[in-house]
Motif scaffolding. Structure first.
Motif, PDB file in Angstrom:
ATOM      1  N   GLU A  83       0.837  -1.192   0.000  1.00  0.00           N
ATOM      2  CA  GLU A  83       0.000   0.000   0.000  1.00  0.00           C
ATOM      3  C   GLU A  83       0.872   1.242   0.000  1.00  0.00           C
ATOM      4  OE1 GLU A  83      -2.375   0.373   3.634  1.00  0.00           O
ATOM      5  OE2 GLU A  83      -1.110  -1.141   4.570  1.00  0.00           O
ATOM      6  N   GLY A  84       0.228   2.402  -0.107  1.00  0.00           N
ATOM      7  CA  GLY A  84       0.975   3.655  -0.167  1.00  0.00           C
ATOM      8  C   GLY A  84       1.642   3.891  -1.499  1.00  0.00           C
ATOM      9  N   LEU A  85       1.144   3.253  -2.556  1.00  0.00           N
ATOM     10  CA  LEU A  85       1.736   3.378  -3.884  1.00  0.00           C
ATOM     11  C   LEU A  85       1.035   4.490  -4.665  1.00  0.00           C
ATOM     12  CD1 LEU A  85       1.919  -0.436  -4.738  1.00  0.00           C
ATOM     13  CD2 LEU A  85       3.665   0.990  -3.630  1.00  0.00           C
ATOM     14  N   ASP A  86       1.763   5.126  -5.561  1.00  0.00           N
ATOM     15  CA  ASP A  86       1.229   6.239  -6.337  1.00  0.00           C
ATOM     16  C   ASP A  86       0.672   5.734  -7.664  1.00  0.00           C
ATOM     17  OD1 ASP A  86       0.567   8.635  -7.471  1.00  0.00           O
ATOM     18  OD2 ASP A  86       2.584   9.505  -7.401  1.00  0.00           O
ATOM     19  N   LEU A 103       3.996   2.439 -11.788  1.00  0.00           N
ATOM     20  CA  LEU A 103       3.233   3.529 -11.181  1.00  0.00           C
ATOM     21  C   LEU A 103       3.104   4.594 -12.255  1.00  0.00           C
ATOM     22  CD1 LEU A 103       4.960   3.756  -7.666  1.00  0.00           C
ATOM     23  CD2 LEU A 103       3.204   2.163  -8.485  1.00  0.00           C
ATOM     24  N   THR A 104       1.871   4.865 -12.678  1.00  0.00           N
ATOM     25  CA  THR A 104       1.717   5.617 -13.922  1.00  0.00           C
ATOM     26  C   THR A 104       0.356   6.275 -14.037  1.00  0.00           C
ATOM     27  OG1 THR A 104       1.943   5.380 -16.336  1.00  0.00           O
ATOM     28  CG2 THR A 104       0.885   3.573 -15.166  1.00  0.00           C
ATOM     29  N   ARG A 105       0.294   7.326 -14.821  1.00  0.00           N
ATOM     30  CA  ARG A 105      -0.943   7.972 -15.230  1.00  0.00           C
ATOM     31  C   ARG A 105      -0.822   8.365 -16.693  1.00  0.00           C
ATOM     32  NH1 ARG A 105      -0.324  10.061 -10.005  1.00  0.00           N
ATOM     33  NH2 ARG A 105      -2.098   9.713  -8.595  1.00  0.00           N
ATOM     34  N   GLY A 438      -4.060   3.142  -4.313  1.00  0.00           N
ATOM     35  CA  GLY A 438      -2.628   2.933  -4.100  1.00  0.00           C
ATOM     36  C   GLY A 438      -2.307   1.644  -3.375  1.00  0.00           C
ATOM     37  N   ILE A 439      -3.149   0.628  -3.580  1.00  0.00           N
ATOM     38  CA  ILE A 439      -3.012  -0.641  -2.862  1.00  0.00           C
ATOM     39  C   ILE A 439      -2.914  -1.786  -3.860  1.00  0.00           C
ATOM     40  CG2 ILE A 439      -4.176  -2.268  -1.280  1.00  0.00           C
ATOM     41  CD1 ILE A 439      -5.548   0.139   0.000  1.00  0.00           C
TER      42      ILE A 439
END
Length: 488
Positions: A83-86, A103-105, A438-439
């Motif tokens: 957890e705590g991932l972006d 981790l991406t957008r 973010g989990i």
């Protein structure tokens, strides 16, 4: 009353009327059919309801409170693997059990449709929890004591990553798909960073309305398959900008040659090889603005040269009358029908098939697990869950989807998170990325034995047909011909 006051009152009345009209238009039409009716091997296809203003019903992510988790199906247990991932999206497990995550957008770019479409898209992205700059990170998660929780996290790479999504690895080569290119890195499993300069294997059509680029390596390690979504809903920006899009590409890793492997796929995402047949399968997000009941998203096989009809046709022969671009001649004669509908607007993304050693228990035997990311344009909302689709012994989907994790919806227009990708960990448990929360969740049936390996379907090949006998069309009629009918 002065003329100025009359004018101001008239303007106010007109503004109120305009606001009321806009409010009414954005209410949208609720679904006439249940989600279950638009799923399966024979989904209901409603009458199209073309919309100038789309139905919008977004569940805004609020995150998971401490101690709360998705509700798992009976016999399954779920815990937080990390957890705590972006904004974690694609999850990939290495042979040694290390778990890689992008981790991406979406990249900062305009989408097809003009300024108004981009303005609305910005609002929708923000409401759905997907707005903001892309982290552009590749991380490694490691569960050293096999307690179901990652106790190590390493940042493998940030350089050269541009809205990365797809991950694949074979023979010391790590493949990463940015939104605009496929890169190859030297990477030995177990290493805590990816060093060195990447090799660009191929340029890809950049961003567009659908920016994720999933990849998968063939079992023999010789070919890479790349899923590229469309730049628009139905080609409204012209088909020139759709070149190379709405398709799955095949890249020969030895020669560098590439070809379109399957086309007419509006937004293909998850890819996996069917263990019974060896055939490539994918999940597909279908078109919008035909109402809450159309068009069902689906998963289906991708034989070489297949065409699924986008943008002109959906579900084999239903012509989308909104499309202005000229339809290719004879298209409906070879357009393929999707194998399995996953429901209208559920946005299926990650998909994996059952494997030998997986620990989901007898209730989830042989089949496929799919993350349905969740609708933004259906009333009521649909998806926001993980489902299991059973496959028969010949590798065909059957029955209705069965929920593995119930909808993440929190009620009153909110959701705790949005399931995005699925992957197996080395213990046989199912990992599920939840991008807005973010989990990464881990799902397993406690105490379950590992599933048996799936045997490939074998059958004898028919002898080549060297001579036409009788009416050749009869060969396609069930039971019309047997091998003895074929002239040699």
């Amino acid at each position: 009353m002065s003329i100025l006051k009359k004018i101001l009152i008239a303007v106010l009345v007109l503004l109120l009327i305009a606001a009321g009209i806009i409010w009414y238009l954005f209410q949208g039409e609720p679904a006439q059919y249940s989600l279950e009716e638009t799923t399966g091997t024979d989904p209901v296809l409603a009458a199209p309801d073309p919309q100038m203003v789309p139905t919008v019903e977004i569940a805004s992510p609020i995150g998971w409170p401490d101690g709360l988790a998705p509700t798992a199906a009976e016999g399954l247990a779920v815990n937080r693997f990390a957890e705590g991932l972006d904004h974690p999206r694609v999850v990939y497990t290495m042979p040694n059990g290390d778990v890689l995550v992008t981790l991406t957008r979406a990249p900062e770019t305009e989408v097809s449709g003009g300024w108004l479409t981009n303005f609305v898209a910005g609002i929708l992205f923000s409401e759905a929890g997907s707005a903001g700059a892309s982290p552009n990170q590749l991380i490694l998660l490691r569960d050293t004591d096999e307690d179901g929780v990652a106790d190590e996290q390493h940042l493998l790479r940030t350089d050269d990553l541009d809205s990365p999504s797809g991950i694949a690895w074979a023979d010391g080569n790590l493949y990463i798909a940015n939104h605009n290119a496929v890169l190859r890195f030297d990477y030995e499993e177990g290493a805590n960073e990816v060093t060195g300069e990447p090799e660009k294997l191929a340029d890809l059509p950049p961003a567009g309305n659908h920016w994720m680029r999933n990849i998968i390596v063939s079992d023999d390690g010789e070919r890479l398959y790349i899923a590229v979504g469309s730049a628009s809903n139905i080609g409204e920006g012209g088909m020139d900008i759709e070149e190379g899009r709405a398709a799955i590409h095949e890249l020969n890793l030895e020669t560098g040659s590439a070809r379109i492997y399957g086309a007419g796929l509006r937004n293909p995402n998850g890819m996996a090889f069917n263990p019974w047949t060896g055939e490539l399968w994918t999940t597909v997000n279908e078109r919008d603005m035909l109402g809450s009941d159309l068009v069902p998203d689906y998963m289906s096989n991708v034989p070489i040269g297949v065409h699924y009809g986008w943008p002109w046709v959906y579900y084999n022969d239903v012509i989308d009358e909104r499309v202005e671009s000229r339809m290719p001649r004879f298209l409906t004669e070879y357009t393929r029908t999707p194998q399995y509908a996953l429901g209208a607007h559920v946005a299926p993304l990650g998909m994996v098939f059952t494997e030998g050693g997986t620990t989901m228990g007898a209730g989830f035997g042989q089949g496929a697990f799919v993350a349905r990311h969740g609708s933004w344009n259906r009333k009521p909302p649909a998806g926001y869950d993980v489902v299991f689709v059973e496959f028969d012994d010949r590798g065909n989907p059957v029955g209705a989807p069965k929920q593995v994790l119930e909808p993440f919806l929190a009620g009153e227009g909110e959701t705790y998170g949005r399931p995005t990708w699925v992957e197996w960990d080395r213990t046989g448990a199912l990992l599920v990325s939840d991008d807005t929360a973010g989990i990464i969740w881990r799902v397993t049936a406690p105490g379950a034995e590992g599933a048996a390996a799936i045997e490939r379907v074998q059958s004898e090949r028919l002898p080549p047909r060297r001579q036409l006998v009788d009416d050749p069309a009869r060969a396609f009629e069930e039971g019309a011909l047997n091998p003895g009918d074929i002239g040699m």
